[in-house]
Design an enzyme around this catalytic site. Structure first.
Site, PDB file in Angstrom:
ATOM      1  N   GLU A   1      -1.706  -9.417   3.202  1.00  0.00           N
ATOM      2  CA  GLU A   1      -1.631 -10.077   4.516  1.00  0.00           C
ATOM      3  C   GLU A   1      -3.001 -10.485   5.042  1.00  0.00           C
ATOM      4  O   GLU A   1      -3.112 -11.407   5.860  1.00  0.00           O
ATOM      5  CB  GLU A   1      -0.948  -9.162   5.546  1.00  0.00           C
ATOM      6  CG  GLU A   1      -1.665  -7.865   5.859  1.00  0.00           C
ATOM      7  CD  GLU A   1      -1.248  -6.702   4.980  1.00  0.00           C
ATOM      8  OE1 GLU A   1      -1.500  -5.548   5.372  1.00  0.00           O
ATOM      9  OE2 GLU A   1      -0.681  -6.951   3.897  1.00  0.00           O
TER      10      GLU A   1
ATOM     11  N   HIS B   1      -3.522  -5.179   0.198  1.00  0.00           N
ATOM     12  CA  HIS B   1      -3.008  -5.725   1.458  1.00  0.00           C
ATOM     13  C   HIS B   1      -3.091  -7.246   1.435  1.00  0.00           C
ATOM     14  O   HIS B   1      -4.074  -7.836   1.891  1.00  0.00           O
ATOM     15  CB  HIS B   1      -3.823  -5.186   2.642  1.00  0.00           C
ATOM     16  CG  HIS B   1      -3.553  -3.754   2.967  1.00  0.00           C
ATOM     17  ND1 HIS B   1      -2.649  -3.372   3.927  1.00  0.00           N
ATOM     18  CD2 HIS B   1      -4.068  -2.614   2.452  1.00  0.00           C
ATOM     19  CE1 HIS B   1      -2.615  -2.052   3.997  1.00  0.00           C
ATOM     20  NE2 HIS B   1      -3.464  -1.564   3.101  1.00  0.00           N
TER      21      HIS B   1
ATOM     22  N   CYS C   1       0.844  -1.199   0.000  1.00  0.00           N
ATOM     23  CA  CYS C   1       0.000   0.000   0.000  1.00  0.00           C
ATOM     24  C   CYS C   1       0.884   1.255   0.000  1.00  0.00           C
ATOM     25  O   CYS C   1       1.521   1.564  -0.999  1.00  0.00           O
ATOM     26  CB  CYS C   1      -0.966  -0.037   1.180  1.00  0.00           C
ATOM     27  SG  CYS C   1      -2.352   1.120   1.019  1.00  0.00           S
TER      28      CYS C   1
END
Length: 565
Positions: free
Chosen positions: A502, A500, A399
């Protein structure tokens, strides 16, 4: 529908989220469809505006919902996909009730906490519990509900009252309560103290809820005499007092609960349709936890961010790194670096802190710059990115980390001054190059669907200036207007992603961008790519004899967030 309410006492942050996730994991391993709801008693509508130092990271869901980080635990443990309505707050409840009152739905009646607020809570839970969270679209059979905060908090009183009524509405055989409490062990005496648990349970019972299981958080296993004392004073059988002591890895918590007969208790208490047999899913968890304890080789990642004083600020990032490190049989060491400490102003104000920060960065095997907001610390992040680019150190920017990688390249390679940005969100990422490292890590797919949370983007009109100098935009949105993935030529691993990744990482399905970073940091990336994205037997999940586990999925690269045309 069976409902399991998890409440907490004595202190907040006691581990209710991990216990709720572990309970859900055990039930899902029995073949049941399980969903989860997190209740946060704060008045905020959602977690989107929180400082990471207040409640840790903001977790983002598939529908864009910005929610409490515990929903990330639920998704990772249970491998499910939740929605924004799985996070219930006081603000959401009061907003819905006030909207009804303004429309005249209450027909002029006085709107009160009881029954209107408590009814709204119950209706929300019953409705959301039936929403499918699995890919097969099947309605859940069990709903695990975590009530944030501690019993006795003024903010949680309406929710406690709602569930006092709720247990009678859905009938006793469909509802049970797990109460998580702390059993402190003062260093001076080493004696395990039960009084805080007694007081917490007494308060809960005074509010109309009786715990079916008391899960005791403690540093060492509960002594038999202590368990019997809690049983006697808290009105439960000794078998209903569960010890949840500190363990080497959170992956051991479901196994700890399993060993104490939690599944058998639920089967009897809630009359669950479960066959008591060996469960493949739990076997995988056991293998994973044992492997985690046996890791010998280390890999260090410098996490350069703004909120490094609280590790929960980057909870999903740390988990994604752990998943990837575990996949290549390495022990992860995260070096937290406050990005502001890398800046020239820190050198003037506190040279010791400045040099310590740079020493951490220079001694790491890889560099990660995660997402963030605001101007503070961005210069330090750019300095870290510049160092990783010039030293050919494995780098991943997420990001804001990707945006700053573009800014650093524009400033130091193209010679530009200022930042070039445009606005607008995006979701689907189309790979424009078949030679992309990240595309190969995803399994040579044409596009991926990942979760976004950002405000700024790269100006597409300037794209060719970067690509002429070797910084390629290998991933874009469907319209080709928004830059989603960058890769630098002639670098072992210099990758930035606008999304993102994750948030979709799982213990046995690590996120490809993070997996690539760890492979590069451990010196295994090129070998992995040359072998067709396969790990060698000694690098994969293995038992003590060194043979690959038949249940391993990492070598097949089965990622839930990708699609292939």
């Amino acid at each position: 529908m069976k409902y399991i309410l998890v409440t907490g006492g004595v202190i907040s942050g006691i581990g209710k989220g991990i216990i709720a996730s572990s309970v859900g994991t055990l039930l899902k391993s029995c073949g049941l469809h399980v969903t989860a709801i997190k209740i946060d008693p704060y008045i905020n509508i959602d977690a989107g505006t929180f400082s990471p130092y207040e409640h840790g990271e903001v977790f983002v869901l598939d529908d864009g919902g910005e929610v409490d980080l515990d929903l990330g635990n639920y998704e990772r443990f249970l491998d499910i996909r939740l929605t924004r309505d799985n996070n219930l707050t006081t603000g959401k409840i009061y907003q819905s009730v006030i909207n009804k009152e303004r429309r005249g739905d209450y027909l002029g009646k006085t709107v009160q906490v009881v029954p209107h607020i408590t009814d709204a809570i119950q209706e929300w839970v019953m409705k959301q519990a039936r929403v499918s969270v699995d890919d097969d679209g099947v309605e859940p059979q069990v709903c695990v509900i975590e009530l944030g905060g501690t019993v006795g908090d003024i903010e949680s009183m309406p929710f406690i009252e709602a569930f006092r009524q709720f247990q009678f509405k859905v009938k006793r055989e469909n509802f049970c309560n797990i109460h998580v409490s702390l059993v402190p062990q003062p260093g001076a005496t080493g004696e395990q103290k039960t009084k805080p648990t007694q007081n917490s349970v007494r308060e809960l019972r005074g509010l109309g809820l009786s715990p079916d299981l008391i899960m005791c958080r403690c540093s060492t296993p509960l002594e038999t005499a202590v368990k019997e004392k809690i049983s006697m004073f808290c009105h439960v059988e000794p078998t209903q007092v569960i010890c949840v002591h500190d363990v080497s890895s959170i992956y051991r918590v479901p196994l700890l609960l399993e060993d104490q007969g939690v599944v058998g208790f639920f089967c009897q208490r809630l009359d669950l349709p479960v066959e008591m047999r060996a469960r493949k899913m739990l076997t995988k968890w056991k293998e994973m936890s044992e492997r985690s304890d046996r890791l010998l080789e280390n890999v260090s990642i410098a996490l350069v961010g703004k909120y490094t004083k609280l590790s929960d600020s980057y909870a999903s990032v740390i988990k994604a790194l752990e998943h990837s490190a575990l996949a290549i049989n390495h022990k992860l060491k995260v070096k937290y670096i406050d990005s502001a400490d890398l800046e020239a102003t820190t050198l003037q104000d506190d040279p010791v802190k400045y040099h310590e920060a740079w020493q951490k960065l220079c001694s790491s095997d890889g560099v990660l710059v995660p997402g963030g907001f605001g101007v503070r610390g961005t210069e330090g992040k750019i300095q870290a990115i510049s160092w990783a680019r010039k030293q050919k150190k494995p780098f991943l920017g997420v990001c804001l980390g990707m945006q700053l990688a573009v800014c650093e390249f524009a400033r130091n390679v193209l010679g530009w001054q200022g930042d070039h940005e445009c606005f607008s969100p995006g979701w689907r990422t189309i790979f424009k190059s078949s030679n992309s490292i990240l595309r190969k890590l995803y399994g040579d797919v044409e596009y991926v669907d990942e979760r976004h949370r950002h405000r700024f983007e790269v100006n597409p009109d300037l794209k060719h200036h970067f690509e002429d100098k070797g910084l390629n935009f290998v991933g874009q949105d469907v319209e080709g207007e928004r830059m989603e993935v960058i890769e630098l030529e002639d670098h072992v691993y210099f990758v930035g992603v606008q999304y993102h990744p994750e948030f979709t990482s799982r213990p046995i399905k690590p996120s490809p961008p993070y997996f690539g970073l760890l492979l590069a940091a451990a010196g295994k990336l090129q070998g992995y790519l040359l072998k067709g994205c396969r790990l060698s037997p000694r690098d994969t999940y293995s038992d003590r004899s060194g043979s690959s586990s038949p249940d391993s999925e990492i070598s097949e690269l089965k990622f839930p967030c990708v699609s292939k045309d």
